[in-house]
Design a protein around this motif. Structure first.
Motif, PDB file in Angstrom:
ATOM      1  N   GLY A  35       0.776  -1.239   0.000  1.00 38.67           N
ATOM      2  CA  GLY A  35       0.000   0.000   0.000  1.00 38.67           C
ATOM      3  C   GLY A  35       0.798   1.274   0.000  1.00 38.67           C
ATOM      4  N   ILE A  36       2.081   1.214   0.347  1.00 31.11           N
ATOM      5  CA  ILE A  36       2.898   2.430   0.371  1.00 31.11           C
ATOM      6  C   ILE A  36       4.231   2.156  -0.316  1.00 31.11           C
ATOM      7  CG2 ILE A  36       1.857   3.314   2.497  1.00 31.11           C
ATOM      8  CD1 ILE A  36       4.326   2.386   4.009  1.00 31.11           C
ATOM      9  N   THR A  37       4.904   3.233  -0.672  1.00 30.74           N
ATOM     10  CA  THR A  37       6.222   3.124  -1.285  1.00 30.74           C
ATOM     11  C   THR A  37       7.266   2.986  -0.185  1.00 30.74           C
ATOM     12  OG1 THR A  37       5.525   4.482  -3.139  1.00 30.74           O
ATOM     13  CG2 THR A  37       7.888   4.225  -2.805  1.00 30.74           C
ATOM     14  N   ILE A  38       7.973   1.877  -0.188  1.00 28.91           N
ATOM     15  CA  ILE A  38       8.961   1.586   0.850  1.00 28.91           C
ATOM     16  C   ILE A  38      10.338   1.452   0.217  1.00 28.91           C
ATOM     17  CG2 ILE A  38       9.696  -0.114   2.573  1.00 28.91           C
ATOM     18  CD1 ILE A  38       6.748  -0.792   2.975  1.00 28.91           C
ATOM     19  N   GLY A  39      11.312   2.159   0.806  1.00 31.72           N
ATOM     20  CA  GLY A  39      12.680   1.978   0.328  1.00 31.72           C
ATOM     21  C   GLY A  39      13.135   0.571   0.650  1.00 31.72           C
ATOM     22  N   GLN A  40      13.350   0.310   1.928  1.00 30.03           N
ATOM     23  CA  GLN A  40      13.675  -1.020   2.421  1.00 30.03           C
ATOM     24  C   GLN A  40      13.028  -1.201   3.784  1.00 30.03           C
ATOM     25  OE1 GLN A  40      18.078  -0.512   1.462  1.00 30.03           O
ATOM     26  NE2 GLN A  40      17.881  -2.708   1.170  1.00 30.03           N
ATOM     27  N   ALA A  41      12.840  -2.457   4.168  1.00 31.49           N
ATOM     28  CA  ALA A  41      12.169  -2.756   5.429  1.00 31.49           C
ATOM     29  C   ALA A  41      12.973  -3.769   6.225  1.00 31.49           C
ATOM     30  CB  ALA A  41      10.767  -3.285   5.166  1.00 31.49           C
ATOM     31  N   ILE A  42      12.934  -3.623   7.558  1.00 32.34           N
ATOM     32  CA  ILE A  42      13.505  -4.613   8.475  1.00 32.34           C
ATOM     33  C   ILE A  42      12.378  -5.128   9.355  1.00 32.34           C
ATOM     34  CG2 ILE A  42      15.135  -5.058  10.335  1.00 32.34           C
ATOM     35  CD1 ILE A  42      16.923  -2.894   9.265  1.00 32.34           C
ATOM     36  N   ILE A  43      12.271  -6.453   9.453  1.00 28.55           N
ATOM     37  CA  ILE A  43      11.245  -7.082  10.277  1.00 28.55           C
ATOM     38  C   ILE A  43      11.942  -7.848  11.398  1.00 28.55           C
ATOM     39  CG2 ILE A  43       9.281  -8.659  10.323  1.00 28.55           C
ATOM     40  CD1 ILE A  43       8.988  -8.194   7.306  1.00 28.55           C
ATOM     41  N   PHE A  44      11.594  -7.527  12.654  1.00 28.67           N
ATOM     42  CA  PHE A  44      12.227  -8.145  13.811  1.00 28.67           C
ATOM     43  C   PHE A  44      11.343  -9.247  14.390  1.00 28.67           C
ATOM     44  CE2 PHE A  44      14.515  -4.103  13.761  1.00 28.67           C
ATOM     45  CZ  PHE A  44      15.817  -4.533  13.992  1.00 28.67           C
ATOM     46  N   CYS A  45      11.944 -10.409  14.549  1.00 27.83           N
ATOM     47  CA  CYS A  45      11.287 -11.541  15.201  1.00 27.83           C
ATOM     48  C   CYS A  45      12.057 -11.897  16.469  1.00 27.83           C
ATOM     49  CB  CYS A  45      11.249 -12.760  14.280  1.00 27.83           C
ATOM     50  SG  CYS A  45      10.427 -12.489  12.692  1.00 27.83           S
ATOM     51  N   ASN A  46      11.379 -12.533  17.428  1.00 29.29           N
ATOM     52  CA  ASN A  46      12.051 -12.906  18.669  1.00 29.29           C
ATOM     53  C   ASN A  46      12.714 -14.276  18.613  1.00 29.29           C
ATOM     54  OD1 ASN A  46      11.360 -10.491  19.788  1.00 29.29           O
ATOM     55  ND2 ASN A  46       9.845 -11.278  21.226  1.00 29.29           N
ATOM     56  N   THR A  47      12.408 -15.054  17.555  1.00 25.43           N
ATOM     57  CA  THR A  47      13.011 -16.389  17.453  1.00 25.43           C
ATOM     58  C   THR A  47      13.541 -16.634  16.046  1.00 25.43           C
ATOM     59  OG1 THR A  47      10.962 -17.509  16.782  1.00 25.43           O
ATOM     60  CG2 THR A  47      11.357 -17.267  19.153  1.00 25.43           C
ATOM     61  N   ARG A  48      14.555 -17.469  15.949  1.00 24.06           N
ATOM     62  CA  ARG A  48      15.103 -17.844  14.653  1.00 24.06           C
ATOM     63  C   ARG A  48      14.087 -18.633  13.839  1.00 24.06           C
ATOM     64  NH1 ARG A  48      20.931 -20.270  16.723  1.00 24.06           N
ATOM     65  NH2 ARG A  48      21.729 -18.354  17.692  1.00 24.06           N
ATOM     66  N   LYS A  49      13.301 -19.477  14.513  1.00 23.43           N
ATOM     67  CA  LYS A  49      12.306 -20.300  13.832  1.00 23.43           C
ATOM     68  C   LYS A  49      11.288 -19.435  13.112  1.00 23.43           C
ATOM     69  CE  LYS A  49       8.895 -23.967  14.679  1.00 23.43           C
ATOM     70  NZ  LYS A  49       8.267 -24.837  15.723  1.00 23.43           N
ATOM     71  N   CYS A  50      10.803 -18.397  13.791  1.00 25.01           N
ATOM     72  CA  CYS A  50       9.830 -17.504  13.170  1.00 25.01           C
ATOM     73  C   CYS A  50      10.473 -16.722  12.027  1.00 25.01           C
ATOM     74  CB  CYS A  50       9.250 -16.549  14.210  1.00 25.01           C
ATOM     75  SG  CYS A  50       8.054 -15.379  13.533  1.00 25.01           S
ATOM     76  N   ALA A  51      11.711 -16.285  12.210  1.00 25.19           N
ATOM     77  CA  ALA A  51      12.405 -15.538  11.159  1.00 25.19           C
ATOM     78  C   ALA A  51      12.539 -16.378   9.898  1.00 25.19           C
ATOM     79  CB  ALA A  51      13.774 -15.083  11.651  1.00 25.19           C
ATOM     80  N   ALA A  52      12.865 -17.654  10.062  1.00 25.78           N
ATOM     81  CA  ALA A  52      13.006 -18.549   8.907  1.00 25.78           C
ATOM     82  C   ALA A  52      11.652 -18.771   8.231  1.00 25.78           C
ATOM     83  CB  ALA A  52      13.609 -19.873   9.356  1.00 25.78           C
ATOM     84  N   TRP A  53      10.604 -18.974   9.028  1.00 31.77           N
ATOM     85  CA  TRP A  53       9.251 -19.175   8.477  1.00 31.77           C
ATOM     86  C   TRP A  53       8.798 -17.953   7.688  1.00 31.77           C
ATOM     87  CZ3 TRP A  53       4.929 -16.193   9.804  1.00 31.77           C
ATOM     88  CH2 TRP A  53       3.717 -16.628   9.273  1.00 31.77           C
ATOM     89  N   LEU A  54       8.994 -16.770   8.256  1.00 29.54           N
ATOM     90  CA  LEU A  54       8.555 -15.541   7.606  1.00 29.54           C
ATOM     91  C   LEU A  54       9.328 -15.291   6.309  1.00 29.54           C
ATOM     92  CD1 LEU A  54       6.753 -13.048   7.738  1.00 29.54           C
ATOM     93  CD2 LEU A  54       8.487 -11.945   9.179  1.00 29.54           C
ATOM     94  N   THR A  55      10.609 -15.600   6.317  1.00 25.35           N
ATOM     95  CA  THR A  55      11.423 -15.436   5.111  1.00 25.35           C
ATOM     96  C   THR A  55      10.916 -16.328   3.985  1.00 25.35           C
ATOM     97  OG1 THR A  55      13.370 -14.867   6.431  1.00 25.35           O
ATOM     98  CG2 THR A  55      13.762 -15.588   4.178  1.00 25.35           C
ATOM     99  N   ARG A  56      10.589 -17.583   4.319  1.00 23.17           N
ATOM    100  CA  ARG A  56      10.056 -18.497   3.302  1.00 23.17           C
ATOM    101  C   ARG A  56       8.749 -17.978   2.724  1.00 23.17           C
ATOM    102  NH1 ARG A  56      11.765 -22.435   7.143  1.00 23.17           N
ATOM    103  NH2 ARG A  56       9.617 -22.639   7.889  1.00 23.17           N
ATOM    104  N   LYS A  57       7.878 -17.453   3.582  1.00 22.96           N
ATOM    105  CA  LYS A  57       6.587 -16.928   3.129  1.00 22.96           C
ATOM    106  C   LYS A  57       6.773 -15.736   2.194  1.00 22.96           C
ATOM    107  CE  LYS A  57       2.788 -17.300   4.917  1.00 22.96           C
ATOM    108  NZ  LYS A  57       1.517 -17.914   4.489  1.00 22.96           N
TER     109      LYS A  57
END
Length: 429
Positions: A279-301
């Protein structure tokens, strides 16, 4: 030497004390200095302080046109003669790294081929980033990295003039192997000092290194945050420090718009991210997760849905982490999913959106981690630019954490309906 590299013959050769006396009348309404007897003057231009002509030329060549607020207030203290010890707090993205790097470079005697400056950083990535700034401004001064993964010195005695590294490696080089003489160090810098003195492993190593330094060594501690307990310890380590604490935490967030979205589980959080990103113009984004497992899942998605995304977490080796950061800085990936390994000190100026997929909490309990929250959302809004921080709230506990962050920083965190495209589009305005 003026800002364009032209030689200028001064009408009068002022000492720093002369300069301070001339400018004292300009100090008005300044209350962020803990030491009221400090000979502090807020400079307006880099020419206002005594700096090597080659170094001044390198400063302007690197794009530093005018001192930032922390540079303007810290540099007269850092470059004073005799040297002064300094404990300084300034939010990430305000130019504090360049401030202490200029002090490091100024104190080096180019004729002496041995380490004269140590800069300790809590992570490999931050050490490399600091070294890159140092090398860009170095004007013939040599730098060596004391970090995991970098080769050990090829000679029995190190000849580089500045060592930038992590506490364990520097301790090994200086105390265990004696590859350089700690008693000859003229400047000792702790970057992200709150982490260095509050993290057990770093804390002990910093103390062991500190004990080997000569009493005349200039101590420079910089960080974006200090609590009173850490500040007390820092003052114990640093004799008679001058203290700068600016800007206040609340001021740090003035250029970051903070929002929260109500979600029902991880899939709902993922939909919220998709709606924002679409919905908006984004240069770059950082998404913070509290666990490595969630970070890996979100990256795959995200990857499956066509986004250019990378993941950075603690299990990666140093070469992999540095490669990912370099690619992200170059814009080859638009989204970086990470854990708290990236919450501190890393500058990527194109980041316009930070998402807290999970709210930051203190290790071992559910209490709010104010420092991590500040550092996380501080990855956007760098150097005065505007940024957006989005917190994904899943349950009642998340909402309590959100309200705690709102009360602590005294900044509103507004509700955002990520399913309303009109409301999302308004974020850009």
């Amino acid at each position: 030497m003026d800002r364009f590299g032209n030689k200028v013959t001064p009408a009068k050769n002022y000492t720093l004390i002369d300069f301070v006396k001339e400018k004292l009348n300009e100090l008005k309404n300044y209350d962020n200095i803990a030491n009221k007897d400090s000979p502090l003057v807020s400079i307006k231009n880099f020419e206002d302080i005594h700096m090597d002509a080659d170094l001044l030329k390198a400063v302007y060549a690197a794009g530093f046109n005018r001192p930032s607020k922390i540079q303007a207030n810290a540099l007269p203290l850092l470059l004073a003669d005799p040297p002064l010890n300094l404990v300084a707090q300034s939010q990430s993205g305000t130019g504090k790294t360049a401030a202490f790097v200029l002090a490091m470079l100024t104190r080096v005697n180019k004729k002496l081929n041995y380490p004269q400056v140590i800069c300790l950083c809590p992570t490999y990535e931050l050490a490399i980033q600091t070294g890159e700034i140092c090398t860009k401004l170095s004007a013939g001064i040599t730098v060596i990295y004391a970090v995991r993964g970098e080769p050990n010195p090829s000679v029995a005695q190190i000849t580089e003039q500045i060592i930038i590294g992590t506490p364990g490696k520097v301790m090994d080089w200086g105390i265990k192997y004696k590859w350089f003489d700690l008693s000859k160090i003229r400047v000792f810098v702790l970057d992200e000092a709150d982490t260095m003195v509050s993290t057990q492993g770093h804390h002990d190593r910093c103390i062991r290194i500190h004990r080997k330094l000569d009493l005349s060594c200039q101590m420079i501690f910089f960080s974006a945050t200090y609590d009173d307990e850490v500040l007390d310890f820092v003052q114990y380590m640093v004799p008679n420090p001058k203290i700068i604490r600016l800007p206040r935490e609340q001021e740090c967030l003035d250029n970051i718009k903070q929002y929260y979205a109500l979600c029902r589980g991880e899939e709902s959080k993922y939909t919220a991210i998709q709606n924002i990103y679409g919905g908006i113009t984004i240069g770059q984004a950082i998404i913070f997760c509290n666990t490595r497992k969630c970070a890996a899942w979100l990256t795959r998605k995200l990857t499956k849905d066509g986004h250019s995304v990378a993941v950075l977490s603690g299990e990666l080796n140093i070469v992999e982490r540095l490669s990912i950061l370099d690619r992200f800085r170059a814009g080859l990936e638009k989204v970086l999913v990470t854990t708290n390994v990236l919450s501190r000190g890393i500058d990527v100026t194109q980041v316009t959106l930070v998402v807290n997929f999970h709210m930051p909490i203190l290790h071992g309990d559910e209490k709010p981690d104010y420092d991590t929250y500040l550092h996380r959302i501080g990855r956007t809004g760098r150097f005065g630019k505007h940024g957006i921080a989005l917190n994904l709230v899943e349950n009642e506990n998340d909402m309590k954490l959100l309200r705690s962050f709102e009360a602590h920083f005294r900044k509103p965190i507004k509700l955002l309906n990520t399913n309303d495209s009109d409301e999302v589009h308004k974020l850009e305005h």
